[in-house]
Design an enzyme around this catalytic site. Structure first.
Site, PDB file in Angstrom:
ATOM      1  N   ASP A 493     -28.072  -5.911-121.885  1.00 41.57           N
ATOM      2  CA  ASP A 493     -28.689  -5.441-120.667  1.00 41.57           C
ATOM      3  C   ASP A 493     -28.498  -3.808-120.553  1.00 41.57           C
ATOM      4  OD1 ASP A 493     -28.010  -7.982-120.192  1.00 41.57           O
ATOM      5  OD2 ASP A 493     -28.569  -7.857-118.016  1.00 41.57           O
ATOM      6  N   HIS A 495     -31.115  -2.178-118.118  1.00 42.26           N
ATOM      7  CA  HIS A 495     -31.449  -2.119-116.500  1.00 42.26           C
ATOM      8  C   HIS A 495     -31.603  -0.660-116.347  1.00 42.26           C
ATOM      9  CE1 HIS A 495     -30.954  -6.048-115.117  1.00 42.26           C
ATOM     10  NE2 HIS A 495     -29.805  -6.343-115.731  1.00 42.26           N
ATOM     11  N   ASP A 525     -33.697  -7.447-120.225  1.00 46.21           N
ATOM     12  CA  ASP A 525     -33.261  -6.912-119.142  1.00 46.21           C
ATOM     13  C   ASP A 525     -33.192  -5.532-119.208  1.00 46.21           C
ATOM     14  OD1 ASP A 525     -32.845  -9.439-117.885  1.00 46.21           O
ATOM     15  OD2 ASP A 525     -31.037  -8.951-117.040  1.00 46.21           O
ATOM     16  N   ASP A 528     -35.387  -2.877-113.703  1.00 48.61           N
ATOM     17  CA  ASP A 528     -34.617  -2.938-112.585  1.00 48.61           C
ATOM     18  C   ASP A 528     -33.134  -2.480-112.509  1.00 48.61           C
ATOM     19  OD1 ASP A 528     -36.525  -4.281-111.329  1.00 48.61           O
ATOM     20  OD2 ASP A 528     -36.015  -6.278-112.124  1.00 48.61           O
ATOM     21  N   ARG A 529     -32.714  -2.249-111.092  1.00 52.62           N
ATOM     22  CA  ARG A 529     -31.458  -1.803-110.880  1.00 52.62           C
ATOM     23  C   ARG A 529     -31.357  -0.218-111.248  1.00 52.62           C
ATOM     24  NH1 ARG A 529     -28.569  -5.849-108.140  1.00 52.62           N
ATOM     25  NH2 ARG A 529     -28.611  -7.909-109.517  1.00 52.62           N
ATOM     26  N   ASN A 557     -34.425 -12.193-118.171  1.00 53.05           N
ATOM     27  CA  ASN A 557     -34.724 -12.945-116.770  1.00 53.05           C
ATOM     28  C   ASN A 557     -35.404 -11.660-116.046  1.00 53.05           C
ATOM     29  OD1 ASN A 557     -31.893 -11.972-116.701  1.00 53.05           O
ATOM     30  ND2 ASN A 557     -32.331 -12.448-114.472  1.00 53.05           N
ATOM     31  N   HIS A 558     -35.237 -10.397-116.174  1.00 50.89           N
ATOM     32  CA  HIS A 558     -35.756  -9.441-115.364  1.00 50.89           C
ATOM     33  C   HIS A 558     -37.219  -8.810-115.785  1.00 50.89           C
ATOM     34  CE1 HIS A 558     -32.986  -8.094-112.331  1.00 50.89           C
ATOM     35  NE2 HIS A 558     -32.110  -8.766-112.947  1.00 50.89           N
ATOM     36  N   HIS A 610     -30.826 -13.990-124.276  1.00 48.13           N
ATOM     37  CA  HIS A 610     -30.296 -13.137-123.160  1.00 48.13           C
ATOM     38  C   HIS A 610     -29.599 -14.002-122.391  1.00 48.13           C
ATOM     39  CE1 HIS A 610     -30.614 -10.464-119.879  1.00 48.13           C
ATOM     40  NE2 HIS A 610     -30.693 -11.572-119.248  1.00 48.13           N
ATOM     41  N   ARG A 678     -26.751 -19.117-109.565  1.00 49.36           N
ATOM     42  CA  ARG A 678     -28.078 -18.374-109.700  1.00 49.36           C
ATOM     43  C   ARG A 678     -29.045 -18.933-109.174  1.00 49.36           C
ATOM     44  NH1 ARG A 678     -27.726 -13.884-113.059  1.00 49.36           N
ATOM     45  NH2 ARG A 678     -26.498 -13.826-114.920  1.00 49.36           N
ATOM     46  N   HIS A 705     -26.771 -10.639-120.450  1.00 52.26           N
ATOM     47  CA  HIS A 705     -26.786 -11.375-118.840  1.00 52.26           C
ATOM     48  C   HIS A 705     -26.119 -11.175-117.600  1.00 52.26           C
ATOM     49  CE1 HIS A 705     -29.374 -14.041-116.480  1.00 52.26           C
ATOM     50  NE2 HIS A 705     -28.834 -15.428-116.454  1.00 52.26           N
TER      51      HIS A 705
END
Length: 754
Positions: A493, A495, A525, A528-529, A557-558, A610, A678, A705
């Protein structure tokens, strides 16, 4: 026609716009309850054509392929009481590309249309003809495409192959731009050199990739060789074909493979190691385009027939092309196991004593680069551009270059080192973004690092959108399961942490992927964040375009619209570009995400994904080849592909989370249980992991992940590695790490970001 009844709902309004000075078209789809229809002779210039069909008739038309799913889906949603997700009114601009210059950038589409000499007028007539043929849709189904191909002179056994070649987005129907570019690629006078040749070869590859797995199997490659021989007027007996297939197979890679990837195919053609592709995927003669007001097939006047027939094995060596057309058809099959294994990769590479003529020779690279002590590139030149007084090239070598520049200009590195390309322009901009810069000589004020300062965001957006348009096609053409060779760095990730991404660059590929002897695999990913998701995506897509065979991106998944809406990436796009342009940027980036592969395998032993391993509907584990059946593009994986959803969201079970209830569920479901943490997908145990590894002849799984304190974690009896490549995640104190797969070892590398 007189109709009695009531209007139930206006389903959709689409305003189709043409370039200036050309009338637009308004298409209305509505749902009505009809009590009676009376036929009359009401015709005239002011009477608009209306087509009436029942929902059942539409269903039948859809099953027959005479309409695309668009109109049927719109009607079904209204009947079912659903709200259609798009605006009821939208505009569609059918743009033509000025091939004589203009403000449009030199994209692959423009270069292809230039090579085909498609003027604005010819493009416009083709687009109008497209709409007339496809009415009431604005997309082309296979059945409509078949009518046009029949008029162009192709035989029935080629319709599906041609449609597959045209369908770059693999949606099951063609957009106006896909149809236009496909016709351009097939023109008999479209140049087969440089960028147009690469684009045409992508069409050719899709034409022969019958199972659409992103590879040419033996039988598919054999079919290509047969067609080339036929077009050259050569005999095509099984013995001669088999011999040529064996000889040609050796030019694609340094060691034998089970099947041929598009990257290997493009490289071999570009370096003139495999010849004859210029003859393939051609119209019998240049298409003459006429205005088509009746929607009939006279729009394309081409009566000469093209037939791809297999000749009798008794063909003599002097057989001509005409005699091939009249010969009997014969189906070719694999001769024996040895022939079938031409592309097969051995379990262990041969020792140096066993290396023979199968191994490709080295070639001199076209570019010379100058590197600072810091590792950054300062000067990039073609060898023949180095000043003559430098004595870098002897006179004989210079003459060699002068006579062979055409071949060199076809190499993919020409695009990679072109500093005026969109990817390189974006990377230059990101270098500025990264550094602190004095704003002017009159002031001591600095542009802070990781800030765009006074950069025109509209120009930035324009460059990013151009990169997205190029990248989505490249990503869509990759298999859903990538196959990568070691050495490979595997990153988890990111992010939106552009700072750490640049730290990885400086540590691992400071001179760029092209000059680094390894591949790079990112596990998703990207957004985001963190605050710099736009910059992370721009950087990764730019590097992907510059080094497509070394830089690999899979989806996390993002990389989903619904997730980004709940987190920060959509807001980030709106904040940086404004709501109007920001929405366009956000959507185009997500179109790229929709086309991304879902998993990768390194050296056929390390499964990279992922989230985690997928759950099978049966007692046996999912096989790797099932991943290549995931559709492209994949806009809503939760609905369209449970397999994709599983590998994007699943997690390994944690010892500290074990309860009696969870233990029982794992035992009852072959090591899988609902992922309660989740609220979707699954937990998987070491038992499920070992079964998956055994069925697919794998040794380990590397996934992302989940944030890890030191950047990685070894789990499930040492067979699973989780890697996380963004430090200080959400304000925490975790480290960033990556994995190096090399020489049968998985090495963990922690990044010092202090």
């Amino acid at each position: 026609m007189a109709v009695g009844g009531s209007l139930e709902a206006v389903v959709h309004l689409r305003h189709v716009l043409f370039p200036a000075q050309h009338p637009s078209k308004l298409k209305i789809s509505f749902l009505a309850k009809v009590d009676y229809i009376v036929e009359d002779d009401s015709t005239g210039p002011n009477v608009s054509p209306v087509t009436w069909v029942t929902h059942d008739e539409m269903r039948k038309m859809l099953s027959e392929g005479t309409i695309s799913p668009e109109v049927f889906d719109l009607g079904r949603r209204v009947i079912d009481g659903q709200m259609y997700p798009l605006s009821i009114l939208d505009e569609m601009m059918l743009e033509v590309i000025d091939i004589n210059g203009g403000d449009s950038p030199n994209t692959g589409d423009k270069v292809l249309l230039q090579a085909a000499k498609f003027s604005d007028t010819e493009q416009l007539k083709l687009l109008k003809m497209f709409l007339d043929f496809c009415y009431p849709d604005i997309t082309m189904s296979l059945a409509v495409f078949t009518k046009i191909m029949n008029e162009l002179g192709f035989s029935k056994d080629q319709y599906n192959d041609l449609f597959r070649a045209f369908s770059v987005k693999k949606l099951g129907y063609l957009s106006p731009r896909e149809f236009l570019l496909g016709i351009a690629a097939m023109q008999p006078d479209t140049a087969h050199g440089g960028i147009p040749a690469e684009i045409r070869c992508r069409y050719i590859f899709r034409f022969y990739d019958v199972n659409q797995d992103g590879y040419l199997e033996y039988i598919e490659f054999e079919s290509m060789v047969v067609d080339i021989r036929m077009l050259k007027g050569l005999p095509v007996s099984p013995e001669l074909v088999e011999k040529e297939v064996e000889e040609n197979a050796k030019v694609f890679c340094s060691h034998k493979k089970e099947r041929l990837s598009m990257v290997d195919f493009l490289n071999a053609v570009g370096q003139l190691k495999f010849r004859g592709t210029s003859l393939l995927f051609r119209l019998p003669r240049r298409s003459a385009v006429y205005s088509n007001t009746n929607g009939n097939a006279d729009a394309l006047n081409c009566k000469q027939k093209l037939k791809r027939k297999k000749t009798d094995s008794n063909s003599n060596d002097s057989q001509s092309v005409n005699s091939v057309d009249q010969s009997s058809e014969e189906t070719y099959e694999l001769g024996d196991l040895e022939a079938a294994n031409i592309f097969k990769s051995p379990e262990v590479r041969s020792s140096s004593a066993d290396i023979d003529e199968d191994v490709d020779d080295y070639e001199l690279a076209v570019h010379s680069v100058k590197v600072r002590r810091s590792g950054m590139l300062t000067d990039i030149r073609k060898l023949w551009e180095i000043p003559a007084g430098s004595s870098a090239l002897s006179q004989t070598v210079m003459k060699e270059f002068e006579t062979d520049k055409t071949r060199f200009n076809r190499l993919s590195s020409m695009d990679s080192f072109n500093q005026k390309s969109h990817p390189n322009e974006m990377l230059t901009g990101l270098r500025y973004f990264e550094r602190a810069v004095k704003q002017s000589s009159q002031t001591q004020q600095l542009k802070p690092p990781f800030d765009w300062g006074n950069v025109d965001t509209a120009s930035l957006a324009k460059c990013l959108l151009a990169i997205c348009r190029e990248a989505k096609q490249l990503l869509a053409e990759e298999p859903r399961l990538l196959r990568v060779s070691a050495p490979t760095y595997i990153l988890g990730d990111i992010h939106g942490n552009f700072r750490d991404l640049i730290c990885f660059e400086k540590a691992l590929w400071r001179m760029g992927p092209m000059l680094t002897p390894s591949s790079f695999l990112f596990l998703g990913d990207y957004v985001d964040r963190g605050e710099h998701g736009v910059e992370v995506v721009a950087y990764l897509l730019a590097q992907k375009l510059l080094a497509p065979s070394k830089f690999f991106l899979i989806r996390g998944n993002h990389e989903l619209r619904a997730v980004q809406t709940n987190f920060s990436f959509q807001r980030e796009c709106f904040s940086k570009f404004g709501k109007t342009i920001g929405k366009q940027v956000w959507e185009e980036i997500n179109v790229c995400f929709d086309a991304m592969p879902l998993a990768a395998v390194v050296d056929d032993k390390i499964f990279c994904v992922h989230g985690g391993i997928p759950r099978s509907k049966t007692e046996s584990s999912v096989k790797l080849e099932d991943i290549n059946s995931i559709p492209v593009p994949l806009k809503d994986p939760e609905i369209e592909s449970p397999l994709a959803w599983d590998i994007m969201w699943s997690d390994p079970v944690r010892l500290e989370s074990m309860t009696d209830e969870l233990t029982n569920e794992l035992e009852e479901n072959n090591g899988f249980a609902f992922n309660s943490r989740r609220g979707t997908a699954n937990f998987f145990s070491s038992c499920a992991l070992e079964s998956f590894l055994e069925v697919n002849n794998l040794s380990h799984v590397v996934r992302a992940h989940e944030v890890q304190q030191v950047g990685f974690k070894v789990q499930l009896k040492g067979k699973l590695l989780t890697v996380f490549s963004s430090s200080h995640y959400c304000g925490g104190c975790n480290e960033a790490a990556c994995i190096l797969a090399d020489r049968k070892k998985l090495r963990t590398i922690r990044l010092d970001t202090s």
